[in-house]
Design an enzyme around this catalytic site. Structure first.
Site, PDB file in Angstrom:
ATOM      1  N   LYS A  84       0.863  -1.196   0.000  1.00 52.49           N
ATOM      2  CA  LYS A  84       0.000   0.000   0.000  1.00 52.49           C
ATOM      3  C   LYS A  84       0.894   1.240   0.000  1.00 52.49           C
ATOM      4  CE  LYS A  84       0.740   1.385   4.454  1.00 52.49           C
ATOM      5  NZ  LYS A  84       1.634   2.498   4.718  1.00 52.49           N
ATOM      6  N   GLY A 114       7.435   1.836   4.613  1.00 53.19           N
ATOM      7  CA  GLY A 114       6.147   2.539   4.627  1.00 53.19           C
ATOM      8  C   GLY A 114       5.184   1.968   3.605  1.00 53.19           C
ATOM      9  N   LEU A 115       5.501   0.753   3.118  1.00 53.55           N
ATOM     10  CA  LEU A 115       4.682   0.138   2.067  1.00 53.55           C
ATOM     11  C   LEU A 115       3.783  -0.986   2.613  1.00 53.55           C
ATOM     12  CD1 LEU A 115       7.496   0.032  -0.632  1.00 53.55           C
ATOM     13  CD2 LEU A 115       5.467   1.488  -0.689  1.00 53.55           C
ATOM     14  N   GLY A 116       3.870  -1.220   3.896  1.00 54.74           N
ATOM     15  CA  GLY A 116       2.986  -2.189   4.547  1.00 54.74           C
ATOM     16  C   GLY A 116       3.230  -3.639   4.146  1.00 54.74           C
ATOM     17  N   ASP A 145      -1.608  -1.203  10.396  1.00 53.23           N
ATOM     18  CA  ASP A 145      -1.881  -1.239   8.945  1.00 53.23           C
ATOM     19  C   ASP A 145      -2.646  -2.483   8.516  1.00 53.23           C
ATOM     20  OD1 ASP A 145      -0.433   1.038   8.554  1.00 53.23           O
ATOM     21  OD2 ASP A 145       1.334   0.053   7.705  1.00 53.23           O
TER      22      ASP A 145
HETATM   23  O1  C5P Z   1       0.754  -0.803  15.000  1.00 56.69           O
HETATM   24  P1  C5P Z   1       2.193  -0.961  14.659  1.00 56.69           P
HETATM   25  O2  C5P Z   1       2.776  -2.226  15.253  1.00 56.69           O
HETATM   26  O3  C5P Z   1       2.489  -0.816  13.227  1.00 56.69           O
HETATM   27  O4  C5P Z   1       2.941   0.232  15.378  1.00 56.69           O
HETATM   28  C1  C5P Z   1       4.308   0.273  15.655  1.00 56.69           C
HETATM   29  C2  C5P Z   1       4.572   1.460  16.557  1.00 56.69           C
HETATM   30  O5  C5P Z   1       4.333   2.667  15.846  1.00 56.69           O
HETATM   31  C3  C5P Z   1       3.656   1.535  17.778  1.00 56.69           C
HETATM   32  O6  C5P Z   1       4.183   0.819  18.857  1.00 56.69           O
HETATM   33  C4  C5P Z   1       3.601   3.025  18.061  1.00 56.69           C
HETATM   34  O7  C5P Z   1       4.752   3.427  18.768  1.00 56.69           O
HETATM   35  C5  C5P Z   1       3.699   3.639  16.668  1.00 56.69           C
HETATM   36  N1  C5P Z   1       2.382   3.991  16.122  1.00 56.69           N
HETATM   37  C6  C5P Z   1       1.721   5.097  16.623  1.00 56.69           C
HETATM   38  N2  C5P Z   1       0.490   5.440  16.111  1.00 56.69           N
HETATM   39  C7  C5P Z   1      -0.080   4.720  15.118  1.00 56.69           C
HETATM   40  C8  C5P Z   1       0.593   3.613  14.593  1.00 56.69           C
HETATM   41  C9  C5P Z   1       1.818   3.263  15.124  1.00 56.69           C
HETATM   42  O8  C5P Z   1       2.220   5.779  17.514  1.00 56.69           O
HETATM   43  N3  C5P Z   1      -1.271   5.100  14.631  1.00 56.69           N
END
Ligand code: C5P
Length: 280
Positions: A10, A99-101, A137
């Site tokens: 994405k 950043g591409l998920g 994501d």
């Molecule tokens: O949800 P994900 O594992 O991708 O997030 C990794 C880190 O990125 C989280 O622990 C948080 O520190 C940060 N994050 C955030 N706000 C979001 C998504 C991610 O602060 N909406």
């Protein structure tokens, strides 16, 4: 039973980050859009009394901990109560920490494939809840949408029209930043503007209306040579929390002209060519 899965990447078109919540996550506003770049995953689901997962092909990007695909399988097993043996072989094309998920999309495909194979023991809401436990994501990828407006951590999704502009994604192999560090760096900048344009605006209006707050953290965007080549596209942006750069073109001729300029520039990026929409 063997299955062949395509896990699409994405991009984010606009990504506004609001103030950190008490749970440590940041609310965001963004348009998520699938692109034609994908990882190929072969899986074999076998009957077993015991949960087991093996993965081949993840050696290049795994640093530590549990692979997100293995975690998705484990969550599925725990929630559904169904044990199985799962063999995964992945041909990893989507760059990681870009950043591409990519990792999220791979995990989402595993979750969906297992649920389909076992005749949907989990309903849509349960799948979306498991997806969010895997990462912010992941719900976009399990939603089945090609393009969506996202709020919350990225799990509050509203379908928007999918578009089909030609794109280029630029990635430097040495530029990586974890999502966690990128959000932490953004906190230090205390962003307070957070508007995002309606969808879809004419491409000529994207640059001023679909802003990614993570742009300011990208080292490559501080280089005049890089900005010169990025600005030759109709729209350029960081995708997700970085570090890949997305370029969007009105048509293939404009992208061809850009490719010629890029070749002359001798910039050390690996380009991926594709389109915004995909027919998954
Ligand atoms: O949800 P994900 O594992 O991708 O997030 C990794 C880190 O990125 C989280 O622990 C948080 O520190 C940060 N994050 C955030 N706000 C979001 C998504 C991610 O602060 N909406």
């Amino acid at each position: 039973m063997k299955y062949f899965l395509k896990a699409y990447a994405k991009v984010n078109i606009g990504l506004r980050v609001l103030q950190k919540r008490e749970d440590g996550f940041h609310p965001l506003k963004s348009y998520f859009h699938k692109v034609s770049l994908y990882d190929s995953i072969k899986i074999d689901i076998l009957e077993s009394d015991k949960f087991e997962v093996s993965i081949k092909g993840n050696e290049s990007y795994m640093e530590s901990g549990e692979d997100l695909m293995a975690k998705a399988a484990r969550f599925f097993c725990e929630q559904s109560g169904i044990p199985f043996k799962l063999n995964i072989a992945i041909d990893k094309i989507i760059p990681s920490q870009a950043g591409l998920g990519g990792g999220s999309s791979d995990a989402a495909e595993i979750l969906l494939a297992l649920n389909n194979h076992f005749s949907s023991p989990l309903n849509k809401e349960e799948i979306q809840a498991l997806a969010l436990k895997l990462g912010s994501d992941v719900p976009f990828f399990t939603s089945g949408l090609n393009a969506a407006y996202a709020e919350g951590r990225g799990e509050k999704l509203r379908e928007v029209e999918a578009l089909s502009y030609p794109i280029v994604i630029l990635k430097r192999s040495d530029e990586k930043m974890s999502t966690k560090s990128a959000f932490a760096l953004l906190d230090e900048r205390a962003i307070c503007t957070n508007s995002i344009g309606s969808w879809p605006l004419p491409l000529s209006e994207w640059q001023t209306n679909y802003i990614n707050d993570f742009d300011m953290l990208q080292e490559c965007r501080k280089e005049p040579e890089v900005m010169k080549i990025l600005s030759l596209a109709k729209y350029n942006t960081t995708t997700g929390s970085g570090s890949a750069q997305l370029l969007v073109f009105e048509n293939l001729q404009q992208r061809e002209a850009w490719i010629s300029a890029f070749k002359c520039s001798k910039l050390t990026f690996t380009p991926f060519f594709g389109v915004l929409c995909c027919n998954s």
